[in-house]
Design a protein around this motif. Sequence first.
Motif, PDB file in Angstrom:
ATOM      1  N   ASP A   1       0.863  -1.175   0.000  1.00  0.00           N
ATOM      2  CA  ASP A   1       0.000   0.000   0.000  1.00  0.00           C
ATOM      3  C   ASP A   1       0.903   1.229   0.000  1.00  0.00           C
ATOM      4  O   ASP A   1       1.458   1.593   1.039  1.00  0.00           O
ATOM      5  N   PRO A   2       1.076   1.890  -1.138  1.00  0.00           N
ATOM      6  CA  PRO A   2       1.989   3.037  -1.187  1.00  0.00           C
ATOM      7  C   PRO A   2       1.507   4.225  -0.381  1.00  0.00           C
ATOM      8  O   PRO A   2       2.318   5.051   0.039  1.00  0.00           O
ATOM      9  N   THR A   3       0.197   4.342  -0.163  1.00  0.00           N
ATOM     10  CA  THR A   3      -0.323   5.458   0.626  1.00  0.00           C
ATOM     11  C   THR A   3      -0.138   5.210   2.116  1.00  0.00           C
ATOM     12  O   THR A   3       0.373   6.062   2.847  1.00  0.00           O
ATOM     13  N   GLY A   4      -0.549   4.049   2.583  1.00  0.00           N
ATOM     14  CA  GLY A   4      -0.373   3.705   3.988  1.00  0.00           C
ATOM     15  C   GLY A   4       1.047   3.288   4.331  1.00  0.00           C
ATOM     16  O   GLY A   4       1.389   3.143   5.507  1.00  0.00           O
ATOM     17  N   ASN A   5       1.878   3.059   3.284  1.00  0.00           N
ATOM     18  CA  ASN A   5       3.275   2.658   3.467  1.00  0.00           C
ATOM     19  C   ASN A   5       3.366   1.367   4.282  1.00  0.00           C
ATOM     20  O   ASN A   5       4.094   1.285   5.267  1.00  0.00           O
ATOM     21  N   THR A   6       2.607   0.361   3.859  1.00  0.00           N
ATOM     22  CA  THR A   6       2.622  -0.935   4.523  1.00  0.00           C
ATOM     23  C   THR A   6       2.854  -2.031   3.496  1.00  0.00           C
ATOM     24  O   THR A   6       2.590  -1.850   2.300  1.00  0.00           O
ATOM     25  N   LEU A   7       3.335  -3.163   3.979  1.00  0.00           N
ATOM     26  CA  LEU A   7       3.522  -4.358   3.163  1.00  0.00           C
ATOM     27  C   LEU A   7       2.893  -5.515   3.926  1.00  0.00           C
ATOM     28  O   LEU A   7       3.262  -5.778   5.076  1.00  0.00           O
TER      29      LEU A   7
END
Length: 451
Positions: A138-144
């Motif tokens: 998730d590039p917006t939430g910066n999660t993997l």
Amino acid sequence: MSRTDTTKTGGELIPVKFSRLTRRGLILGLSLSQVIALGIGGVSLVGALYAGGGILVLYSAPIWLLAITLVWVRIGGRALIEWLPVCTWWLWRTTGGQLLYRRRIVTPRPAGTLALPGDMARLREYADPETGAGMIHDPTGNTLTVAVRVTHPAFVLLDPSEQNRRVTAWGRVLATICRSGRISALQVLERTLPDSGQGLAEWWAEHGTHDGSWASTTYAELIDRAGPAGERHATTLSLSLDMRAAARQIRTAGGGIKGAANVLRQEMATLVAALRAADLTPSGWLSTGEIAVMLRTAYDPAIGPTLERHGQLGQDLATAGPVALSTGIQRSISLICTPLRTDQAVRDIRKKKVEHISDQAQRRRIGQIQDASQTAEYEDVLRQEADLTAGHGVLRYTGLIAVTAPTVEELDTAVAAIEQAAIQASCETRLLVGQQAAAFTAAALPLARRI
């Protein structure tokens, strides 16, 4: 925060306790938005009184009456002013046509993107070459995020001592995700799925007696008819890496998505070890194809048996989004655990203590009696502080239930049944209005999304 107190007295189990849902506010139980609304209404009323009163009070009546209405009139357990952000966001999405999703079959999508509605379209896929796991970025939430399928025995059928042991072991699993400080969320997703009957058919093919007798023929026909009408449960755990919190480790591991995958792989190994110690059986991390099938089944429940019977059909994240919703009722229960770092938990508990003590002093000053629920909330804060001091972790829990049905009437019936079951289990449910899109992705999809 969860408190896994497994002390046994006289052979009886002491249940796991969650902290009560806090109903505190900025002052006297009022939220910031309520205080602002009351302030505007009070200023208008006081200004009218000082300016001469009489007719000016009547002129200002729409302002202070509206403020009173917004603050104290409640609908669905919320004050009217708390509905304003929800309604505003819903109207904005309505004017933008974002409440409808039309899949453009012939239009190609950028490589590596997911064909999902709304803000889920920004998600990207990454196949880990070492574990074969499908990771969702998730590039917006910066999660993997990565997911694993878990099997477990029926908890209620175990004896009390074994239940105690398993509860304690699950507490250790939760403590594990709190220690590193790099985990954004852990999602426990339990789904009911229409069974294709493939498991029964495979068992009969392997263990059955195929002698052409009447009993053999009748039993084979029974399996063929009963299998597709059955229902099965599937449990998955989704682990989400906070790429901001793990920025240093990601740079050390090579940077980018590849470096984040290396860091997440360490957390995956730790979680698998903790699950096995808790007598839970992880059956391998889900690949991109398996995640695609789960996503498609969440939007289209009836397609599940078809995808299960036809092997590679539907195992593509580029086509995992909904095409058309067919018949079939599905229920998904999702428990999202958000770990807090120790320093954050200490600050949060200190803030809650100050707020409780300030509210108590303010109530005594104006002669308001403090009720039992407020006292119980303060005791929960003290218990959290004691558990944190003892070395336990602090997690915030969000419980969501998603129900899918082919018609509105069947949906209302299913929702009513779940609400009744929740009442019998001493749980409080709240029907979400105007937030279905975000809530569905958090409740039914194994992506560890938060709302």
